[in-house]
Design an enzyme around this catalytic site. Structure first.
Site: not given
Ligand code: M6R
Length: 616
Positions: A100-101, A27, A512, A493, A489, A76, A496, A611, A2
């Site tokens: 927010n929260g 976000r 395995h 990427k 990673e 959100w 997502e 985000k 949010c």
């Molecule tokens: O802001 P942060 O680095 O703590 O965020 C951690 C994860 O939420 C963040 O890296 C998330 O995995 C990304 N969407 C990856 O691209």
């Protein structure tokens, strides 16, 4: 997640609120709304809708809201589905609130308020705040003190902003474990102010166009802003002083600047981001000083790294670097798991939290847990003044600049750069890293931006690779040693932003289990840099090939062996092993980007993701 924006001044509030909400879009959200105290009497005016801000704009075009003060929100969904009725702001009596929260005791509060006659219209936890404040205002008309009393009844993590029809130029805001700051405007202070005005926002990008002078609220703080004035009080309503600071990020840094997506722009910003991260660290010829950092290395028996998502992958690489160069034992924990497993933490431990945003609730909670158990604490963070920086004893900043795309790219490679720098710093102090080896690494780091520029020039070729495998529904990423987390990673990427199912594995683990997935429809991205384990990676490649898998190899420039085994070959410059993860990440980012763009997904705001994940 949010987003909150509030404005009070002389200008019409709605365009400013909508502009701020647009900047918060990255976000992640599923509905949006604004509230503006009426200038002609009557209740606070609301406009809300499910879906994108464009829908809110369309509805405001049809039914404009006039007034120089207001609050806006992108939601959100947590409690109650995304819908107009659940969208914020929520109104009760003269009050409207955005939040927010999560309010953990909302059910109990709702029952109590209903018993006292409050009528609820939504399924949200937020609506209880509006009713609580309205109820408190019946006891005493001081808006700020009413919110102080209401806030004292809330449990959970939250940031709120509220307006009140009885004081139509006033916004009251409160922060409790969720980010919130004030933006100060007015002639000579704001970027574009011609008259007195002030802002409140959950993220500085929302207001950067209008002011770079901000006041960070501390946890437990509440603030009242009017066009001419701001004041901050603590959770008991007592005045407190909070310093002003100037945000160095330029407003343009948060714009797309001609790139099709923020993600692509941010991938291309990596040479600069890495250069600036090194500049900020105080890199000497054969050492890294980190002016201001005071770590008693001889008293540090172990480092415990805490992070989530991409930052967790950076931590995994950091572990190998620090253990390898400084010989300090390192453990890495997923932050969301750490405090629930009764971890062993000693006073000789250094807890190191890594977070781009510095607002990830799990990472903050994990670091607090480590601190409470007696560890020294350090944070690596990309956002000055972020919540994490206030929990940690010390902070090292990466200098990636604002990262808007949900998919983390430049934040990741600057975290990796920071890991190399920290490993050099520690290695020189434990005495395990020679000046000669440190110098070679520092020189290698200085060359990285130019190497990355060359890799970026291969973007079109990588798009062709993505196009060739466009129909794939699954994808494997394999890597060994320092490149194993790079494989994790790469898979994160891809999944997502393209929604293609992707898994990362240590190459040695193939036999395995994961090899069962390999068939002629499965692209397998293999990180096959020269170095220890290269021969074994070649064997893994043969195994994939024997099962008809399509191999995309990321190999070292000058490797003439691997071409015969791979269907597609992406070459990266030959650098020291410690620096390979940084370079190997670039083609994987581009690959994910082109897969997603060819598929036509919402690259910068992928479905269901936010985000920064500010709730646990
Ligand atoms: O802001 P942060 O680095 O703590 O965020 C951690 C994860 O939420 C963040 O890296 C998330 O995995 C990304 N969407 C990856 O691209």
């Amino acid at each position: 997640m949010c987003g909150i924006i509030g404005y009070t001044g002389a200008r019409s509030a709605v365009p400013l609120l909508l502009g701020g909400l647009r900047r918060l879009e990255y976000r992640g959200y599923d509905s949006a709304g604004v509230a503006v105290p009426s200038t002609t009497g009557g209740p606070v005016q609301l406009s809300r809708c499910q879906g994108k801000i464009a829908a809110l704009e369309a509805s405001l075009d049809k039914a404009p809201l006039a007034g120089p003060c207001g609050i806006g929100h992108t939601r959100w969904a947590t409690h109650g589905k995304p819908s107009e009725v659940n969208a914020h702001p929520h109104r009760a009596g003269d009050v409207a609130v955005v939040h927010n929260g999560i309010i953990e005791n909302h059910a109990e509060l709702r029952a109590r308020l209903q018993a006292a006659g409050s009528h609820f219209t939504s399924e949200t936890d937020t609506e209880v705040i509006a009713h609580l404040v309205a109820h408190e205002l019946t006891k005493d008309s001081d808006f700020l003190q009413a919110v102080v009393r209401a806030a004292a009844q809330l449990e959970g993590a939250w940031a709120i902003a509220a307006v009140n029809q009885k004081q139509p130029d006033t916004i009251v805001a409160a922060r409790h474990s969720a980010p919130l700051l004030l933006g100060l405007g007015g002639p000579g202070v704001g970027e574009d102010s011609t008259a007195a005005e002030n802002f409140v926002a959950s993220d500085v990008s929302a207001i950067l166009q209008h002011t770079r002078v901000v006041v960070d609220l501390e946890d437990g703080d509440l603030a009242r802003i009017t066009p001419n004035h701001y004041e901050v009080v603590d959770a008991h309503g007592k005045p407190v002083q909070r310093p002003r600071r100037r945000v160095e990020w330029s407003p343009a840094a948060a714009e797309k600047q001609g790139f099709r997506h923020y993600m692509l722009k941010e991938i291309h910003e990596q040479p600069r981001a890495i250069r600036e991260t090194m500049l900020g660290a105080g890199v000497g010829a054969d050492d890294v000083r980190f002016d201001g950092l005071s770590l008693d290395v001889s008293a540090c028996a172990r480092i415990v790294m805490l992070a989530c998502g991409t930052s967790f992958h950076a931590a995994l690489i950091g572990r190998s670097l620090i253990e390898g160069l400084a010989r300090i034992p390192v453990e890495v924990d997923i932050a969301s798991e750490f405090r629930y497993r009764d971890p062993i933490v000693r006073t000789t431990d250094l807890a190191l939290a890594i977070s781009q945003s510095g607002e990830t609730a799990d990472t903050i909670a994990a670091l607090k847990e480590a601190k409470q158990r007696g560890a020294q604490t350090l944070a690596i963070c990309n956002v000055l003044g972020a919540s994490l920086s206030r929990v940690a004893d010390q902070v090292l900043y990466t200098h990636a600049g604002p990262e808007i795309s949900v998919a983390s790219t430049k934040a990741f490679t600057t975290q990796l750069t920071m890991m190399v720098l920290l490993a050099i710093h520690l290695g020189r102090r434990t005495g395990h890293l020679t000046a000669e080896r440190a110098k070679a690494l520092v020189d290698g780091l200085q060359d990285l931006p130019a190497h990355i520029d060359n890799l970026l020039a291969a973007s079109a070729a990588i798009r062709i690779v993505a196009r060739r495998h466009q129909g794939a529904r699954d994808c494997l990423f394999l890597g060994r040693g320092l490149c194993y987390p790079v494989a994790l990673e790469g898979a994160l990427k891809l999944k997502e932003i393209s929604y293609i199912h992707a898994e990362g594995h240590a190459s040695g683990e193939m036999k395995h289990g994961p090899i069962a997935l390999v068939d002629g429809n499965m692209p397998v991205v293999v990180l096959a840099q020269r170095g220890p384990g290269y021969g074994k990676v070649l064997s893994n490649l043969e195994e994939v090939r024997a099962r008809g898998g399509k191999i995309i190899a990321v190999a070292t420039l000058g490797d003439h062996t691997i071409g015969d085994l791979a269907d597609d070959l992406i070459l990266v410059p030959d650098v020291a092993g410690e620096l390979q993860p940084i370079l190997a990440s670039i083609p994987l980012q581009l690959l994910a980007y082109h897969f997603a763009d060819l598929k036509g997904t919402d690259v910068d705001q992928p479905r269901n993701l936010a985000k920064s994940v500010t709730v646990e």
